[in-house]
Design an enzyme around this catalytic site. Structure first.
Site, PDB file in Angstrom:
ATOM      1  N   CYS A   1       0.815  -1.224   0.000  1.00 10.90           N
ATOM      2  CA  CYS A   1       0.000   0.000   0.000  1.00 10.90           C
ATOM      3  C   CYS A   1       0.848   1.273   0.000  1.00 10.90           C
ATOM      4  CB  CYS A   1      -0.948   0.022   1.190  1.00 10.90           C
ATOM      5  SG  CYS A   1      -2.000  -1.418   1.257  1.00 10.90           S
TER       6      CYS A   1
ATOM      7  N   HIS B   1      -3.225   6.949   3.114  1.00 12.02           N
ATOM      8  CA  HIS B   1      -3.676   5.693   2.520  1.00 12.02           C
ATOM      9  C   HIS B   1      -5.040   5.358   3.118  1.00 12.02           C
ATOM     10  CE1 HIS B   1      -4.136   1.705   1.184  1.00 12.02           C
ATOM     11  NE2 HIS B   1      -3.887   1.150   2.353  1.00 12.02           N
TER      12      HIS B   1
ATOM     13  N   ASN C   1     -10.381   0.140   0.184  1.00 11.57           N
ATOM     14  CA  ASN C   1      -8.913   0.171   0.210  1.00 11.57           C
ATOM     15  C   ASN C   1      -8.400  -0.331  -1.144  1.00 11.57           C
ATOM     16  OD1 ASN C   1      -6.197  -0.414   0.563  1.00 11.57           O
ATOM     17  ND2 ASN C   1      -6.453  -1.383   2.553  1.00 11.57           N
TER      18      ASN C   1
HETATM   19  O1  UT7 Z   1      -4.011  -1.504   3.623  1.00 11.43           O
HETATM   20  C1  UT7 Z   1      -2.993  -1.801   4.487  1.00 11.43           C
HETATM   21  C2  UT7 Z   1      -3.222  -2.315   5.729  1.00 11.43           C
HETATM   22  N1  UT7 Z   1      -4.528  -2.750   6.161  1.00 11.43           N
HETATM   23  C3  UT7 Z   1      -5.053  -2.152   7.218  1.00 11.43           C
HETATM   24  O2  UT7 Z   1      -4.517  -1.161   7.684  1.00 11.43           O
HETATM   25  C4  UT7 Z   1      -6.253  -2.768   7.885  1.00 11.43           C
HETATM   26  C5  UT7 Z   1      -6.115  -2.689   9.375  1.00 11.43           C
HETATM   27  N2  UT7 Z   1      -7.158  -3.333  10.141  1.00 11.43           N
HETATM   28  C6  UT7 Z   1      -8.437  -2.924  10.173  1.00 11.43           C
HETATM   29  O3  UT7 Z   1      -8.800  -1.985   9.498  1.00 11.43           O
HETATM   30  C7  UT7 Z   1      -9.394  -3.598  11.136  1.00 11.43           C
HETATM   31  O4  UT7 Z   1      -8.654  -4.400  12.028  1.00 11.43           O
HETATM   32  C8  UT7 Z   1     -10.481  -4.448  10.442  1.00 11.43           C
HETATM   33  C9  UT7 Z   1     -11.476  -3.542   9.733  1.00 11.43           C
HETATM   34  C10 UT7 Z   1      -9.856  -5.389   9.457  1.00 11.43           C
HETATM   35  C11 UT7 Z   1     -11.256  -5.255  11.484  1.00 11.43           C
HETATM   36  O5  UT7 Z   1     -11.826  -4.382  12.458  1.00 11.43           O
HETATM   37  P1  UT7 Z   1     -11.627  -4.675  14.006  1.00 11.43           P
HETATM   38  O6  UT7 Z   1     -12.373  -3.646  14.714  1.00 11.43           O
HETATM   39  O7  UT7 Z   1     -10.146  -4.783  14.280  1.00 11.43           O
HETATM   40  O8  UT7 Z   1     -12.355  -6.045  14.167  1.00 11.43           O
HETATM   41  P2  UT7 Z   1     -11.797  -7.455  14.658  1.00 11.43           P
HETATM   42  O9  UT7 Z   1     -10.931  -8.075  13.620  1.00 11.43           O
HETATM   43  O10 UT7 Z   1     -11.247  -7.315  16.040  1.00 11.43           O
HETATM   44  O11 UT7 Z   1     -13.135  -8.249  14.773  1.00 11.43           O
HETATM   45  C12 UT7 Z   1     -14.145  -7.882  15.710  1.00 11.43           C
HETATM   46  C13 UT7 Z   1     -15.326  -8.799  15.502  1.00 11.43           C
HETATM   47  C14 UT7 Z   1     -14.943 -10.274  15.452  1.00 11.43           C
HETATM   48  O12 UT7 Z   1     -15.961 -11.016  16.069  1.00 11.43           O
HETATM   49  P3  UT7 Z   1     -15.800 -11.544  17.583  1.00 11.43           P
HETATM   50  O13 UT7 Z   1     -14.547 -12.369  17.574  1.00 11.43           O
HETATM   51  O14 UT7 Z   1     -15.674 -10.302  18.413  1.00 11.43           O
HETATM   52  O15 UT7 Z   1     -17.056 -12.310  17.793  1.00 11.43           O
HETATM   53  C15 UT7 Z   1     -14.928 -10.570  13.986  1.00 11.43           C
HETATM   54  O16 UT7 Z   1     -15.179 -11.924  13.707  1.00 11.43           O
HETATM   55  O17 UT7 Z   1     -15.941  -8.501  14.248  1.00 11.43           O
HETATM   56  C16 UT7 Z   1     -16.060  -9.704  13.495  1.00 11.43           C
HETATM   57  N3  UT7 Z   1     -15.960  -9.392  12.091  1.00 11.43           N
HETATM   58  C17 UT7 Z   1     -17.037  -9.065  11.346  1.00 11.43           C
HETATM   59  N4  UT7 Z   1     -18.337  -8.956  11.636  1.00 11.43           N
HETATM   60  C18 UT7 Z   1     -19.173  -8.590  10.655  1.00 11.43           C
HETATM   61  C19 UT7 Z   1     -14.855  -9.327  11.311  1.00 11.43           C
HETATM   62  N5  UT7 Z   1     -15.193  -8.978  10.066  1.00 11.43           N
HETATM   63  C20 UT7 Z   1     -16.533  -8.803  10.052  1.00 11.43           C
HETATM   64  C21 UT7 Z   1     -17.459  -8.436   9.063  1.00 11.43           C
HETATM   65  N6  UT7 Z   1     -18.759  -8.344   9.409  1.00 11.43           N
HETATM   66  N7  UT7 Z   1     -17.091  -8.169   7.793  1.00 11.43           N
END
Ligand code: UT7
Length: 327
Positions: free
Chosen positions: A115, A254, A284
């Site tokens: 990225c 980004h 993204n």
């Molecule tokens: O481009 C270069 C680099 N990329 C980035 O910079 C991305 C960086 N990371 C992020 O933007 C975030 O970490 C994400 C958007 C990917 C995820 O958000 P988060 O707030 O960190 O969520 P999480 O991974 O901690 O997941 C929280 C909950 C989980 O459920 P439990 O374990 O709490 O029951 C996930 O399974 O949200 C769940 N979850 C979803 N729920 C509904 C994960 N993806 C989804 C989804 N829809 N699409």
């Protein structure tokens, strides 16, 4: 020649026609519009046609940038494409693009810094032209992330989109590029990567069965590192420019997550309304995110000639960087 002024002469961008909404994704995986909007800021993203490759999108964005610069492709002597989704491993997408544009006077290569790739490429083009050995560079960020997205993985498939952005870089009447600060830390590579299809795990039935041809991401850890690295890179670029944050008209980060952008704004003490946001309608797009956002803001008049902007990126590798640029 080392004191010649170098900057961005013109920009162009291209987004594919097909819009993929959060409602569409609700029908594909276990997710909701509310979760995606609250956790990422994304509402829609664009998806390329099956027959549309990275170089096709790059060509559209490049023609727009060259047209606005009034530059004949024959006068390009450097063509760089930043991408993690090349048309194929080789020849480079830059060489494919060269043929499409008829830019046969240009040295061509792809740059992979995930990225951060477009920012890395912009820094390289600045150095190449400032050093006096090149005159006109085309710096393209182009991605077909839909081709490496696991459409069954809700953790990643809601995040990404396709598109391309380009800038013509060359001599300018006054200084365009002011400062740059790039960095990387390969110890974090395994948090955001695509395991299959390279020399470690050549494409095979087993790699495909194991879904190794799709990108993998540990979102939470990437999020933390992104905030820290983007904040310190932006501060360092401003410091090297000898400027204050309040002299920067606009920050163009980004576009990975609106919460990352807000956290960076808070950490560096800049009101979030000075951050450019396109993630709501683009998702993204990795290396293409920043040049698309820049082109949108220049095209609709939000940014004007003379404005100082800070471009700031973070991505797989990990890689990061920031540049202060006067338009
Ligand atoms: O481009 C270069 C680099 N990329 C980035 O910079 C991305 C960086 N990371 C992020 O933007 C975030 O970490 C994400 C958007 C990917 C995820 O958000 P988060 O707030 O960190 O969520 P999480 O991974 O901690 O997941 C929280 C909950 C989980 O459920 P439990 O374990 O709490 O029951 C996930 O399974 O949200 C769940 N979850 C979803 N729920 C509904 C994960 N993806 C989804 C989804 N829809 N699409």
């Amino acid at each position: 020649m080392a004191d010649r002024h170098v900057g961005i002469r013109a920009t162009g961008s291209y987004l594919p026609e097909r819009v993929l909404s959060n409602a569409d994704l609700e029908r594909m995986v276990d997710t909701t519009d509310q979760w995606i909007v609250e956790r990422t800021g994304i509402r829609t993203r664009r998806i390329a046609r099956d027959d549309e490759a990275t170089s096709d999108m790059a060509a559209e964005a490049s023609r727009r940038a060259l047209g606005r610069a009034g530059l004949d492709p024959k006068d390009l002597d450097l063509l760089v494409v930043a991408t993690v989704t090349p048309d194929m491993p080789f020849p480079s997408t830059a060489c494919v693009l060269q043929e499409r544009l008829g830019a046969f006077g240009a040295a061509c290569f792809d740059l992979n810094a995930a990225c951060s790739g477009w920012l890395y490429s912009l820094d390289m083009a600045w150095g190449a032209i400032a050093g006096g050995r090149y005159r006109n560079a085309l710096v393209v960020g182009a991605e077909k992330l839909s081709a490496i997205t696991d459409w069954e993985d809700r953790n990643t498939c809601v995040l990404f989109g396709d598109g391309a952005g380009a800038a013509v870089v060359g001599e300018t009447p006054r200084p365009g590029f002011i400062s740059s600060c790039l960095g990387a830390d390969g110890r974090w590579g395994r948090l955001l990567y695509l395991p299959g299809g390279g020399s470690r795990h050549p494409a095979s039935h087993a790699t495909v069965d194991g879904r190794m041809h799709y990108m993998k991401m540990e979102g939470k850890e990437v999020f933390k590192q992104a905030v820290a690295a983007m904040s310190s890179a932006a501060e360092e670029a401003i410091r090297r420019a000898g400027m204050r944050a309040d002299e920067i008209a606009c920050f163009i980060p980004h576009q990975a997550n609106v919460r990352i952008m807000k956290a960076v704004a808070k950490r560096i003490g800049v009101p979030f309304d000075r951050f450019l946001v396109t993630i709501d309608h683009c998702g993204n797009i990795s290396a293409a995110s920043i040049p698309i956002a820049l082109d949108e803001a220049v095209s609709d008049g939000r940014l004007k000639e003379g404005d100082a902007v800070v471009l700031v990126a973070f991505g797989g590798g990990f890689t990061w960087g920031a540049m202060a640029v006067r338009l």
